[in-house]
Structure formats: C-alpha cells, structure tokens
Design an enzyme around this catalytic site. Structure first.
Site, PDB file in Angstrom:
ATOM      1  N   LYS A  14       0.858  -1.184   0.000  1.00  0.00           N
ATOM      2  CA  LYS A  14       0.000   0.000   0.000  1.00  0.00           C
ATOM      3  C   LYS A  14       0.894   1.234   0.000  1.00  0.00           C
ATOM      4  O   LYS A  14       1.888   1.271   0.721  1.00  0.00           O
ATOM      5  CB  LYS A  14      -0.917   0.002   1.228  1.00  0.00           C
ATOM      6  CG  LYS A  14      -1.965  -1.088   1.198  1.00  0.00           C
ATOM      7  CD  LYS A  14      -2.994  -0.935   2.291  1.00  0.00           C
ATOM      8  CE  LYS A  14      -2.419  -1.284   3.641  1.00  0.00           C
ATOM      9  NZ  LYS A  14      -3.432  -1.283   4.719  1.00  0.00           N
ATOM     10  N   TYR A  93       7.604  -3.478  25.238  1.00  0.00           N
ATOM     11  CA  TYR A  93       8.642  -4.489  25.044  1.00  0.00           C
ATOM     12  C   TYR A  93       9.993  -3.994  25.580  1.00  0.00           C
ATOM     13  O   TYR A  93      10.447  -2.909  25.201  1.00  0.00           O
ATOM     14  CB  TYR A  93       8.808  -4.791  23.564  1.00  0.00           C
ATOM     15  CG  TYR A  93       7.825  -5.776  22.969  1.00  0.00           C
ATOM     16  CD1 TYR A  93       6.517  -5.890  23.454  1.00  0.00           C
ATOM     17  CD2 TYR A  93       8.177  -6.586  21.895  1.00  0.00           C
ATOM     18  CE1 TYR A  93       5.619  -6.768  22.893  1.00  0.00           C
ATOM     19  CE2 TYR A  93       7.274  -7.475  21.325  1.00  0.00           C
ATOM     20  CZ  TYR A  93       6.001  -7.562  21.828  1.00  0.00           C
ATOM     21  OH  TYR A  93       5.115  -8.439  21.274  1.00  0.00           O
ATOM     22  N   GLY A 100       7.152  -5.749  15.828  1.00  0.00           N
ATOM     23  CA  GLY A 100       7.053  -5.423  14.403  1.00  0.00           C
ATOM     24  C   GLY A 100       6.765  -3.950  14.170  1.00  0.00           C
ATOM     25  O   GLY A 100       5.935  -3.343  14.862  1.00  0.00           O
ATOM     26  N   ALA A 101       7.439  -3.376  13.187  1.00  0.00           N
ATOM     27  CA  ALA A 101       7.260  -1.950  12.901  1.00  0.00           C
ATOM     28  C   ALA A 101       5.832  -1.646  12.485  1.00  0.00           C
ATOM     29  O   ALA A 101       5.332  -0.536  12.727  1.00  0.00           O
ATOM     30  CB  ALA A 101       8.241  -1.504  11.812  1.00  0.00           C
ATOM     31  N   ASP A 102       5.138  -2.609  11.870  1.00  0.00           N
ATOM     32  CA  ASP A 102       3.746  -2.363  11.491  1.00  0.00           C
ATOM     33  C   ASP A 102       2.866  -2.185  12.722  1.00  0.00           C
ATOM     34  O   ASP A 102       1.984  -1.312  12.732  1.00  0.00           O
ATOM     35  CB  ASP A 102       3.215  -3.483  10.598  1.00  0.00           C
ATOM     36  CG  ASP A 102       3.401  -4.882  11.181  1.00  0.00           C
ATOM     37  OD1 ASP A 102       4.237  -5.069  12.096  1.00  0.00           O
ATOM     38  OD2 ASP A 102       2.697  -5.806  10.715  1.00  0.00           O
TER      39      ASP A 102
END
EC number: 2.7.1.33
Length: 246
Positions: A14, A93, A100-102
């Site tokens: 995207k 974390y 995850g970067a997403d």
C-alpha cells in the site's frame, strides 16, 4: 515534489502521498505473490519525488526490489523502525526492536486519532495482532494469533475438502462452508472480546477499538462498543513517524 508513504506487507503493498497535514492522501493497494511486485505496480507514482518513508514486513527480496525502484525515483528513503518511545507513546517491550514496525506504526496512528484515550489496536492480516495503549500513551502489551484467513488456509492445506474461502458468519451453521467461516471468524472475535474484558480489568474502563489491515473489513461487526475500522492505520502512523521528531 513530495513525500510518499509505503507499507509493504506479506500479501499487499500500500502506498500514498503524504499530505501537508501529515495524513496519507489517496491510498493505492497492490496485491503481490510474496516474491515479486506485479508489472505496473508503480503506475500511480510520479517520475520523481522528494522522499519516501517505508515500513516492511514482506520478504527481504521483495523489500530490496522496492528499495531499488524507489532509489531510481527519489532522493531520500527512510525506513521506520520500532523505538521504545515516540512522542507520548511508550512501548512495553524491553527489546522494542522485536516488536514489528507495522504494530508500532499502527499504535502511532491510533494515538494520533485518539489522543488521551485508551485503545485496543487490532490488526487483521496474515496474523491477528492486538495491542493495548492506555490513556497516557503507555503500551501495555499485546497478543498475536493466526488470522481467520490463515486458519482457513491451514485447514484447507491439511484437509482439502474443507474450502479455503466462502461462507457466511452465523451463530450455528447448517453446512460446512458456513461452519468454517463462523468458527474462524468467531475465534478472532472471541480473542478481541476477551482482550477487551482483560483491558477493562486492567484499566478500570473498556477501551475503544480500532481495527485495521486487509482482513479487518471481513470480520463481522459482532462486538458492541466504541469501534472504528481504519484500513490505512499503518500508513497513518507512518505519516506521523515521517513528520514528527520522535
């Protein structure tokens, strides 16, 4: 000349231009097979633009191919990475680089949409991910499970007579295809509902819910409460990341 935002996932790319207000413009979604980008994927891009901001959970070879294509078009490329603190968002974390970067960007997008509000951020793609942010911006942690689509795919792989697609969500199905859809979607809905209950115990109030990702629109709207569907939430967070000092 402008900045473009790119979100390379496991099944789709995207991308969108970054508007002056820091939000994504028109979003272009391109399906890919995981190995290469299809011909013409870049038809909406200008021949040259100033900068690109990228997040990727796709295969390394696919990420390299995208970076090569962007290098030919723009002068500056930045890749979003998870950090322990960005603005008033604090990641739970202890090793933030393992988040995850997403998920990180989706939380940034949710925080921008719902400042000073507790939110459960639910991403539905290959996996279903849930991340809880309290009203002060503290990430309280998350959960990961197979998405309904992945459940169907895994069942079909082990038992070919079980269809991978189709069916309707009903309380109790009288045929196999509806039963599969209802069971897999129901598992995701139950996971979300239990997370909301646990969040209410933890925070003292039920948080809002923001759903995003390619599979979010297919989930039945079976849970009551404050719920938004924001398909481009990761791109929204990437816009925040690209325009804020952190």
């Amino acid at each position: 000349m402008t900045t473009w935002l790119f979100d390379l996932g496991n099944t789709r790319l995207k991308y969108a231009p970054l508007r002056d207000d820091g939000a994504p413009g028109e979003v272009f979604a391109i399906a890919h097979g995981g190995a290469t980008l299809p011909d013409g994927w870049d038809a909406a891009l200008p021949a040259r633009f100033e900068a690109a901001a990228l997040t990727s959970v796709g295969a390394p070879a696919l990420r390299v191919a995208l970076l090569d294509a962007l290098t030919a078009r723009c002068g500056r490329i930045s890749i979003a990475r998870t950090v322990s603190r960005f603005g008033d968002l604090h990641i739970a974390y202890p090793q933030p680089e393992t988040l995850g970067a997403d998920r990180f960007l989706a939380m940034l997008g949710a925080r921008a949409r719902r400042p000073q509000t507790a939110v459960l951020v639910v991403g539905v793609g290959t996996a279903i991910t849930l991340d809880l942010i309290d009203a002060h911006g503290a990430h309280r942690g998350g959960r990961i499970a197979p998405s309904p689509a992945l459940m169907r795919e895994a069942l079909h792989a082990r038992a070919a007579q079980l269809p991978e697609h189709g069916g309707a969500y009903v309380a109790f199905a009288d045929n196999t295809v509806d039963a599969l859809r209802s069971g897999c979607d129901g598992a995701a809905l139950a996971l979300i509902e239990q997370a909301l209950r646990d969040a209410e115990i933890l925070l003292g109030a039920r948080p809002a819910t923001i759903l995003h990702g390619g599979g979010a629109g297919a989930l039945p709207d079976a849970a009551a409460g404050d719920r938004d569907h924001v398909p481009g939430l990761v791109l929204e967070g990437l816009g925040v990341w690209a325009t804020m000092p952190g």
